[in-house]
Design a protein around this motif. Sequence first.
Motif, PDB file in Angstrom:
ATOM      1  N   GLY A  36      22.976  13.786  20.964  1.00 50.72           N
ATOM      2  CA  GLY A  36      22.759  15.074  21.607  1.00 50.72           C
ATOM      3  C   GLY A  36      23.991  15.920  21.774  1.00 50.72           C
ATOM      4  O   GLY A  36      23.914  17.062  22.240  1.00 50.72           O
ATOM      5  N   GLY A  37      25.147  15.409  21.361  1.00 49.21           N
ATOM      6  CA  GLY A  37      26.409  16.066  21.678  1.00 49.21           C
ATOM      7  C   GLY A  37      26.681  17.368  20.967  1.00 49.21           C
ATOM      8  O   GLY A  37      27.597  18.104  21.343  1.00 49.21           O
ATOM      9  N   TYR A  38      25.915  17.678  19.928  1.00 44.76           N
ATOM     10  CA  TYR A  38      26.166  18.904  19.173  1.00 44.76           C
ATOM     11  C   TYR A  38      25.170  20.012  19.513  1.00 44.76           C
ATOM     12  O   TYR A  38      25.183  21.075  18.889  1.00 44.76           O
ATOM     13  CB  TYR A  38      26.069  18.620  17.663  1.00 44.76           C
ATOM     14  CG  TYR A  38      26.822  17.401  17.203  1.00 44.76           C
ATOM     15  CD1 TYR A  38      28.213  17.383  17.158  1.00 44.76           C
ATOM     16  CD2 TYR A  38      26.140  16.247  16.805  1.00 44.76           C
ATOM     17  CE1 TYR A  38      28.908  16.266  16.732  1.00 44.76           C
ATOM     18  CE2 TYR A  38      26.823  15.121  16.374  1.00 44.76           C
ATOM     19  CZ  TYR A  38      28.203  15.127  16.338  1.00 44.76           C
ATOM     20  OH  TYR A  38      28.884  14.016  15.911  1.00 44.76           O
ATOM     21  N   ALA A  39      24.292  19.780  20.465  1.00 48.84           N
ATOM     22  CA  ALA A  39      23.164  20.681  20.705  1.00 48.84           C
ATOM     23  C   ALA A  39      23.597  22.092  21.093  1.00 48.84           C
ATOM     24  O   ALA A  39      23.008  23.078  20.645  1.00 48.84           O
ATOM     25  CB  ALA A  39      22.254  20.101  21.779  1.00 48.84           C
ATOM     26  N   LYS A  40      24.616  22.222  21.912  1.00 47.21           N
ATOM     27  CA  LYS A  40      25.026  23.549  22.376  1.00 47.21           C
ATOM     28  C   LYS A  40      25.673  24.354  21.251  1.00 47.21           C
ATOM     29  O   LYS A  40      25.393  25.555  21.081  1.00 47.21           O
ATOM     30  CB  LYS A  40      26.004  23.406  23.544  1.00 47.21           C
ATOM     31  CG  LYS A  40      26.408  24.732  24.173  1.00 47.21           C
ATOM     32  CD  LYS A  40      27.257  24.522  25.411  1.00 47.21           C
ATOM     33  CE  LYS A  40      26.432  23.921  26.536  1.00 47.21           C
ATOM     34  NZ  LYS A  40      27.208  23.861  27.816  1.00 47.21           N
ATOM     35  N   GLU A  41      26.507  23.685  20.452  1.00 41.06           N
ATOM     36  CA  GLU A  41      27.244  24.384  19.405  1.00 41.06           C
ATOM     37  C   GLU A  41      26.429  24.560  18.129  1.00 41.06           C
ATOM     38  O   GLU A  41      26.565  25.559  17.415  1.00 41.06           O
ATOM     39  CB  GLU A  41      28.539  23.625  19.092  1.00 41.06           C
ATOM     40  CG  GLU A  41      29.468  24.357  18.148  1.00 41.06           C
ATOM     41  CD  GLU A  41      30.799  23.642  17.988  1.00 41.06           C
ATOM     42  OE1 GLU A  41      31.605  24.079  17.147  1.00 41.06           O
ATOM     43  OE2 GLU A  41      31.015  22.646  18.706  1.00 41.06           O
ATOM     44  N   HIS A  42      25.559  23.573  17.835  1.00 46.01           N
ATOM     45  CA  HIS A  42      24.816  23.601  16.577  1.00 46.01           C
ATOM     46  C   HIS A  42      23.340  23.248  16.801  1.00 46.01           C
ATOM     47  O   HIS A  42      22.849  22.218  16.331  1.00 46.01           O
ATOM     48  CB  HIS A  42      25.424  22.614  15.573  1.00 46.01           C
ATOM     49  CG  HIS A  42      26.786  22.983  15.100  1.00 46.01           C
ATOM     50  ND1 HIS A  42      27.011  24.028  14.218  1.00 46.01           N
ATOM     51  CD2 HIS A  42      28.009  22.453  15.386  1.00 46.01           C
ATOM     52  CE1 HIS A  42      28.308  24.124  13.980  1.00 46.01           C
ATOM     53  NE2 HIS A  42      28.928  23.191  14.671  1.00 46.01           N
ATOM     54  N   PRO A  43      22.601  24.097  17.464  1.00 42.36           N
ATOM     55  CA  PRO A  43      21.179  23.796  17.699  1.00 42.36           C
ATOM     56  C   PRO A  43      20.379  23.700  16.395  1.00 42.36           C
ATOM     57  O   PRO A  43      19.342  23.035  16.349  1.00 42.36           O
ATOM     58  CB  PRO A  43      20.704  24.970  18.564  1.00 42.36           C
ATOM     59  CG  PRO A  43      21.682  26.069  18.296  1.00 42.36           C
ATOM     60  CD  PRO A  43      22.988  25.380  18.063  1.00 42.36           C
ATOM     61  N   GLU A  44      20.873  24.342  15.332  1.00 37.37           N
ATOM     62  CA  GLU A  44      20.170  24.313  14.053  1.00 37.37           C
ATOM     63  C   GLU A  44      20.258  22.949  13.362  1.00 37.37           C
ATOM     64  O   GLU A  44      19.551  22.708  12.374  1.00 37.37           O
ATOM     65  CB  GLU A  44      20.732  25.404  13.117  1.00 37.37           C
ATOM     66  CG  GLU A  44      22.091  25.121  12.512  1.00 37.37           C
ATOM     67  CD  GLU A  44      23.278  25.407  13.456  1.00 37.37           C
ATOM     68  OE1 GLU A  44      24.433  25.303  12.991  1.00 37.37           O
ATOM     69  OE2 GLU A  44      23.028  25.728  14.642  1.00 37.37           O
TER      70      GLU A  44
END
Length: 362
Positions: free
Chosen positions: A110-118
Amino acid sequence: QRTSNFFPFNKMERRKFIRNTGLALSGLAMSPRLIANSTTDYKLPDNWFWSHGSSRISVENWKILFDRLSRAGFNGMLSNGNHQFYTDLAPLCKEFGIQLHAWQWTVNRGGYAKEHPEWYSVSRKGDSVIDKPPYVGYYKWLCPSNEEVRKVIADDYANLTSIPGLSGVHLDYVRYCDVYLPTGLQPKYDLVQDHEMPEYDFCYCENCRSKFEGIHGYDPLDKDDPVADEAWHNFRLDQVVELVHGIVDAVHAKNSIITGAVFPTPEMSRRMVRQDWARFNLDAYQPMLYHDAYLEDTHWIARGIGEARAELGPDIPIYAGMLFGRNCDPKLLVETYKEVRDAGGNGISIFTGRSLSDEQLK
């Protein structure tokens, strides 16, 4: 990090389920298996244990654990943790003849959700796992077809191999979200999964659909029943396989070893979580044959190993992932170990090592 990639449990249930795993294991074999890949020859342990890494655990505590388990026949450790944790622990493992392998989650991140939701998976209902995670809140699945995702994950594992004394890396959650939960777990979520439900069917993001359409000439959502489309099913199997091959190449390029925790049998894995692990090209496999979750008896564990051996052939190391309740008869567990070896398994992988009591290790 949470416990195992096998199924979604809440915190209390996970603790209850893993408590007091054990075997009377003092007689386990210690003849490491020699494997060869494109970069190196390497001896894998016959028996493994899982452990949760923490800087709060003292050196003396680790020494006690390693002494108990190594004398009982375990010489492979799978642990989560960060680079500093592995760097500090590796020399201590070596002192006791234990190989340390870095256990890290692969696709469920889940660590990339804010920066890379795509980068994240979308269900057949059109919901991103960021907004509506399936089953439990920590189910945040990356899309394995995304090339940026593939590079980030491969680089992550390759970077781990630079840690001095680390014997290898271990994949976990290397699949799609559960299409079907194990039979014994469905009642916990008030589910009867007798078909592929749209909220648990992934991934239908724009990248997946356009990539598939470029190959096959149609959008899977244009089908009346995408679930019945064999090409769409196989496409998604291929995405995970391709992701893993990229990780394997990156790790082998660093002259290291890569293993993985996978679902019980190749056939079950393809159907339940779109994981075609017989094609992963790992150096060893640890199918999680947690019989209680499937409402099976312990003989099912060896049958699962037999099915995996039949599909993988005679040479690929396979270790039975085992998890037992607190009241299991040690004689039954020893019998299960023997059945695993007779079925073609190279050894066992216990979740977790700390749950083995002194009495059980005698």
